[in-house]
Motif scaffolding. Structure first.
Motif, mmCIF file in Angstrom:
data_model
loop_
_atom_site.group_PDB
_atom_site.id
_atom_site.type_symbol
_atom_site.label_atom_id
_atom_site.label_comp_id
_atom_site.label_asym_id
_atom_site.label_seq_id
_atom_site.Cartn_x
_atom_site.Cartn_y
_atom_site.Cartn_z
ATOM 1 N N SER A 4 8.664 -13.687 17.324
ATOM 2 C CA SER A 4 7.747 -13.471 18.442
ATOM 3 C C SER A 4 6.322 -13.529 17.918
ATOM 4 N N ASP A 5 5.370 -13.443 18.839
ATOM 5 C CA ASP A 5 3.958 -13.376 18.479
ATOM 6 C C ASP A 5 3.441 -11.949 18.510
ATOM 7 N N LEU A 6 4.332 -10.969 18.623
ATOM 8 C CA LEU A 6 3.928 -9.573 18.716
ATOM 9 C C LEU A 6 3.424 -9.085 17.368
ATOM 10 N N VAL A 7 2.213 -8.545 17.352
ATOM 11 C CA VAL A 7 1.603 -7.981 16.146
ATOM 12 C C VAL A 7 1.527 -6.470 16.312
ATOM 13 N N ILE A 8 2.017 -5.745 15.324
ATOM 14 C CA ILE A 8 2.038 -4.284 15.379
ATOM 15 C C ILE A 8 1.253 -3.723 14.203
ATOM 16 N N ALA A 9 0.758 -2.513 14.377
ATOM 17 C CA ALA A 9 0.076 -1.786 13.304
ATOM 18 C C ALA A 9 1.052 -0.799 12.685
ATOM 19 N N LEU A 10 1.120 -0.779 11.356
ATOM 20 C CA LEU A 10 2.023 0.106 10.626
ATOM 21 C C LEU A 10 1.231 1.298 10.103
ATOM 22 N N LEU A 11 1.683 2.493 10.440
ATOM 23 C CA LEU A 11 1.027 3.735 10.048
ATOM 24 C C LEU A 11 1.929 4.498 9.089
ATOM 25 N N PRO A 12 1.358 5.409 8.294
ATOM 26 C CA PRO A 12 2.213 6.223 7.407
ATOM 27 C C PRO A 12 3.140 7.111 8.219
ATOM 28 N N GLY A 13 4.356 7.336 7.719
ATOM 29 C CA GLY A 13 5.310 8.171 8.427
ATOM 30 C C GLY A 13 4.840 9.593 8.590
ATOM 31 N N HIS A 14 4.033 10.094 7.672
ATOM 32 C CA HIS A 14 3.427 11.424 7.742
ATOM 33 C C HIS A 14 2.079 11.322 7.058
ATOM 34 N N GLU A 15 1.090 12.051 7.593
ATOM 35 C CA GLU A 15 -0.273 11.914 7.090
ATOM 36 C C GLU A 15 -0.570 12.755 5.859
ATOM 37 N N HIS A 16 0.354 13.625 5.452
ATOM 38 C CA HIS A 16 0.049 14.511 4.328
ATOM 39 C C HIS A 16 -0.189 13.685 3.064
ATOM 40 N N PRO A 17 -1.301 13.919 2.361
ATOM 41 C CA PRO A 17 -1.623 13.071 1.197
ATOM 42 C C PRO A 17 -0.676 13.241 0.017
ATOM 43 N N ASP A 18 0.058 14.364 -0.045
ATOM 44 C CA ASP A 18 0.957 14.578 -1.177
ATOM 45 C C ASP A 18 2.322 13.923 -0.990
ATOM 46 N N LEU A 19 2.564 13.371 0.175
ATOM 47 C CA LEU A 19 3.777 12.576 0.370
ATOM 48 C C LEU A 19 3.480 11.129 0.001
ATOM 49 N N ALA A 20 4.518 10.353 -0.235
ATOM 50 C CA ALA A 20 4.342 8.997 -0.768
ATOM 51 C C ALA A 20 3.967 7.975 0.298
ATOM 52 N N PHE A 21 3.972 8.346 1.566
ATOM 53 C CA PHE A 21 3.759 7.367 2.635
ATOM 54 C C PHE A 21 2.451 6.600 2.478
ATOM 55 N N ARG A 22 1.353 7.302 2.323
ATOM 56 C CA ARG A 22 0.043 6.652 2.338
ATOM 57 C C ARG A 22 -0.148 5.746 1.134
ATOM 58 N N ALA A 23 0.295 6.190 -0.039
ATOM 59 C CA ALA A 23 0.173 5.352 -1.231
ATOM 60 C C ALA A 23 1.011 4.085 -1.102
ATOM 61 N N ASN A 24 2.208 4.209 -0.563
ATOM 62 C CA ASN A 24 3.058 3.031 -0.381
ATOM 63 C C ASN A 24 2.464 2.069 0.632
ATOM 64 N N LEU A 25 1.867 2.596 1.676
ATOM 65 C CA LEU A 25 1.267 1.735 2.685
ATOM 66 C C LEU A 25 0.068 0.976 2.109
ATOM 67 N N ALA A 26 -0.697 1.649 1.251
ATOM 68 C CA ALA A 26 -1.829 0.977 0.619
ATOM 69 C C ALA A 26 -1.367 -0.171 -0.269
ATOM 70 N N LEU A 27 -0.262 0.019 -0.980
ATOM 71 C CA LEU A 27 0.258 -1.059 -1.818
ATOM 72 C C LEU A 27 0.791 -2.203 -0.965
ATOM 73 N N LEU A 28 1.487 -1.896 0.109
ATOM 74 C CA LEU A 28 2.015 -2.947 0.978
ATOM 75 C C LEU A 28 0.895 -3.740 1.643
ATOM 76 N N ALA A 29 -0.260 -3.118 1.835
ATOM 77 C CA ALA A 29 -1.381 -3.827 2.454
ATOM 78 C C ALA A 29 -1.880 -4.979 1.595
ATOM 79 N N THR A 30 -1.555 -4.969 0.302
ATOM 80 C CA THR A 30 -1.956 -6.061 -0.591
ATOM 81 C C THR A 30 -0.946 -7.201 -0.611
ATOM 82 N N ALA A 31 0.218 -6.990 0.013
ATOM 83 C CA ALA A 31 1.306 -7.982 -0.057
ATOM 84 C C ALA A 31 1.289 -8.861 1.185
ATOM 85 N N HIS A 32 0.276 -9.691 1.334
ATOM 86 C CA HIS A 32 0.177 -10.583 2.490
ATOM 87 C C HIS A 32 1.349 -11.560 2.502
ATOM 88 N N GLY A 33 1.953 -11.701 3.660
ATOM 89 C CA GLY A 33 3.063 -12.638 3.800
ATOM 90 C C GLY A 33 4.412 -12.085 3.413
#
Length: 658
Positions: free
Chosen positions: A434-463
């Motif tokens: 489809s042409d649907l574009v979605i925004a991916l957010l961390p599963g939880h905002e707490h900085p001590d959980l791994a969500f935010r760090a993993n999302l930052a790394l995935l942001a570099t993996a274009h394609g």
């Protein structure tokens, strides 16, 4: 523990204990309670065994006796000052303690002596309320109408909720909170379990807002107050049968005190993923599994915590704890990639698996996300998945099917870009097919959980092509809170600029809240003649602004934060808001906003011109109408946003019933 240890956290306290201790203060001391609590919070706190000690001054020692980390009796709070037991120090102490509910047979108790089919209290999920319900000794048939005691309790709870809303977070001090907790305890004793639990949740979130806790979200507090007021209005208002909509069944409004577990017999479970659970009062982990019929189930390891500073590490560490199901000797992380063969299984309506003494479970082989029965979760169209998630939000929390708010999608990452003018950059992804574009957010905002760090790394993996699991975030643009990722089907035959290259023992998937991705997990494949690596996909342009729903939503939230007095803007501001809503075609929103402002300013005065205190019922009614409308409109906009790929959700949205 014999040695005295210094800790930052206070023990938990039962809500009725807070209500009783605070109500024992004189009116003069109640006015000083918030200041006394702030001072007491600065005093050193020590623990020895089940006792927490605070030196109030050189002559007075405050002792909190909390077996299991929870104060269950007002007599367990002792002070050495001359005014005790009616002293401000005892009330300040229970005000500082996090609220805790009774968890007989819950997450911390052993199931060795429990009957296999005995209902048990469900541990809180990541998206759910902070406090589970207490168990009910005897299950009784539901009466057709409220008894006088139930009606009185519902009206008491309604008055307390109206007063707290009128005061707002800034004015809802310890006394207002204690009054709502007292009303909640009365409602619980009367058998109104669902509104009682909603009231405790509201107080917990008010405390988080007043203390500036990192997990505070204003939208959660607004949602909690909307649910509480909606329940009390439905319970305390006579039903008009003359053409009115069908009322919500009383059993659904009352709620239940315990989770009922049904016998399931033999189950073959395949681990799906695991996520951390972190709330204001509890921390742990929950594992998700799918059975051969495609139904989702959960196994939780959630316990109360008394220290917000160590709660996140507790949640992460719970992923390594053994799954509490039969004799299974595997951790939650291992179960997310393995399987279980269960005999004598019991399961709640919400998908929680029981762990009674007769349950037997042994380790078995897992299944890839691209193999049945797991692969079938990704076969449902995105629009249908969103419709299912939005429909489940109308159900009581304990009645929602397990995983009803989870989405299973195949996507291609597009990189980080703003999703609104001047907005922060978010990781975008295009849904496969489809042409649907979605925004991916961390599963939880707490900085001590791994969500935010993993999302930052995935942001570099274009394609990067991924198969993912996320939780729907209701917004006017498609948003998803990312929980787990895995290798997409036929990924080796359709290489992109980057591919997921996880170690063999991770079974091609990662639990983003419990495990940190490394740069080595994202690799660029070697080009192939039959499938050359093409250029990176272009980022989509910023979508246009939607209708000005925020105008009404902002005033609804403003009333919660600063109270009734805040909704008295100048005539020019009110006219501008009204014009903006009407030009956008939101005439109902304009009427509701005008009604909310009128109710906020409608103060009766005596012959001397002084404001006469009222019960704030008219203001709370106007606020509830605006909040329910905002909720319904936000849900409709979310449904429309996800239908942009051409797969309509076929959902005609009506104002949500309580």
């Amino acid at each position: 523990m014999n040695a005295t240890t210094q800790e930052n956290g206070w023990p938990g306290v039962r809500p009725e204990v807070v209500a009783e201790v605070v109500s024992g203060l004189s009116a003069r001391l109640q006015k000083r309670l918030d200041g006394a609590a702030a001072k007491l919070a600065q005093r050193p706190l020590s623990r020895e065994g089940d006792e927490w000690r605070v030196e109030v001054d050189e002559e007075a020692l405050l002792v909190l006796h909390a077996p299991g980390g929870v104060i269950a009796d007002p007599a367990s709070v002792r002070c050495g000052c001359l005014l005790a037991p009616a002293c401000v120090h005892r009330a300040a102490a229970v005000t500082l303690c996090p609220l805790a509910e009774a968890i007989e047979g819950g997450a911390e108790s052993s199931d060795a002596d429990a009957d296999a089919d005995a209902p048990r209290v469900d541990a809180p999920r990541a998206e759910g309320p902070e406090t589970p319900s207490a168990p009910e000794p005897v299950l009784r048939p539901e009466p057709a109408a409220l008894t006088p005691s139930e009606l009185a309790a519902a009206r008491h709870l309604h008055r307390a909720a109206c007063a707290l809303l009128a005061a707002g977070v800034s004015g809802a001090g310890a006394v207002s909170q204690a009054e709502l907790l007292r009303a909640a305890h009365r409602a619980r004793l009367a058998g109104l379990y669902r509104p009682a639990a909603a009231a405790v949740t509201v107080v917990t979130r008010v405390r988080a807002a007043r203390s500036g806790a990192p997990d505070h979200r204003l939208v959660d507090l607004v949602s909690g107050l909307r649910e509480l007021l909606g329940l009390t209005v439905a319970l305390s208002t006579p039903v008009d049968a003359s053409g009115a909509p069908e009322p919500t069944p009383l059993g659904e409004l009352r709620g239940s005190a315990r989770q009922a577990y049904a016998e399931e017999g033999g189950l073959r479970l395949y681990g799906l993923f695991a996520e951390p659970v972190l709330t204001a009062t509890h921390a742990g982990a929950v594992s998700w599994a799918v059975d051969a019929g495609g139904r989702l189930s959960t196994v939780a390891e959630v316990t109360p915590h008394g220290d917000a500073a160590t709660a996140a590490p507790l949640a992460v560490g719970a992923g390594n704890r053994t799954v509490r199901l039969g004799d299974a000797a595997l951790s939650h992380r291992e179960f997310s990639r393995a399987g279980l063969a269960v005999q004598g299984a019991t399961r709640s309506a919400g998908g929680r698996l029981g762990a009674g003494a007769s349950v037997r479970a042994v380790r078995a082989a897992g299944a890839d996300w691209t193999a049945e029965p797991v692969d079938g979760l990704w076969s449902e169209p995105p629009g249908a998945q969103v419709a299912r998630a939005l429909a489940a939000q109308e159900l009581p929390y304990e009645s929602r099917p397990a995983g009803s708010d989870l989405l299973f999608l195949d996507v291609t990452l597009l990189g980080a870009a703003p999703t609104a003018p001047g907005g922060a950059a978010q990781l975008l992804a295009r849904v496969a097919g489809s042409d649907l574009v979605i925004a991916l957010l961390p599963g939880h905002e707490h900085p001590d959980l791994a969500f935010r760090a993993n999302l930052a790394l995935l942001a570099t993996a274009h394609g990067l092509r991924l198969r993912l699991i996320g939780r729907l975030e209701r917004a006017d643009r498609p948003q998803l809170r990312l929980l787990a990722i895995g290798t997409p089907p036929d990924g080796s035959d359709q290489p992109g600029p980057v591919r997921l290259a996880l170690a063999a023992d991770r079974a091609g998937r990662a639990n983003l809240g419990l495990e940190r991705l490394q740069a080595a997990d994202l690799q660029a494949p070697a080009p192939r003649a039959d499938h050359p690596v093409g250029p990176l996909p272009e980022l989509p342009t910023t979508p246009p602004d939607g209708p000005p729903v925020h105008v009404l939503a902002r005033r609804v939230a403003q009333a919660v934060t600063t109270g009734r007095s805040a909704l008295a803007p100048s005539a020019a501001t009110a006219a501008a808001d009204r014009s903006l809503l009407r030009v956008a075609g939101l005439s109902t929103a304009a009427q509701l906003l005008d009604g909310l402002r009128a109710a906020a300013a409608d103060h009766r005065r005596d012959v001397f011109g002084r404001v006469v205190p009222d019960d704030h019922d008219a203001f709370a009614t106007a606020w509830l109408a605006a909040a329910v409308y905002t909720e319904a409109l936000a849900t409709a906009l979310c449904s429309a946003a996800w239908a942009a790929d051409g797969t309509a959700t076929d959902r005609t949205r009506q104002p949500a019933r309580v």
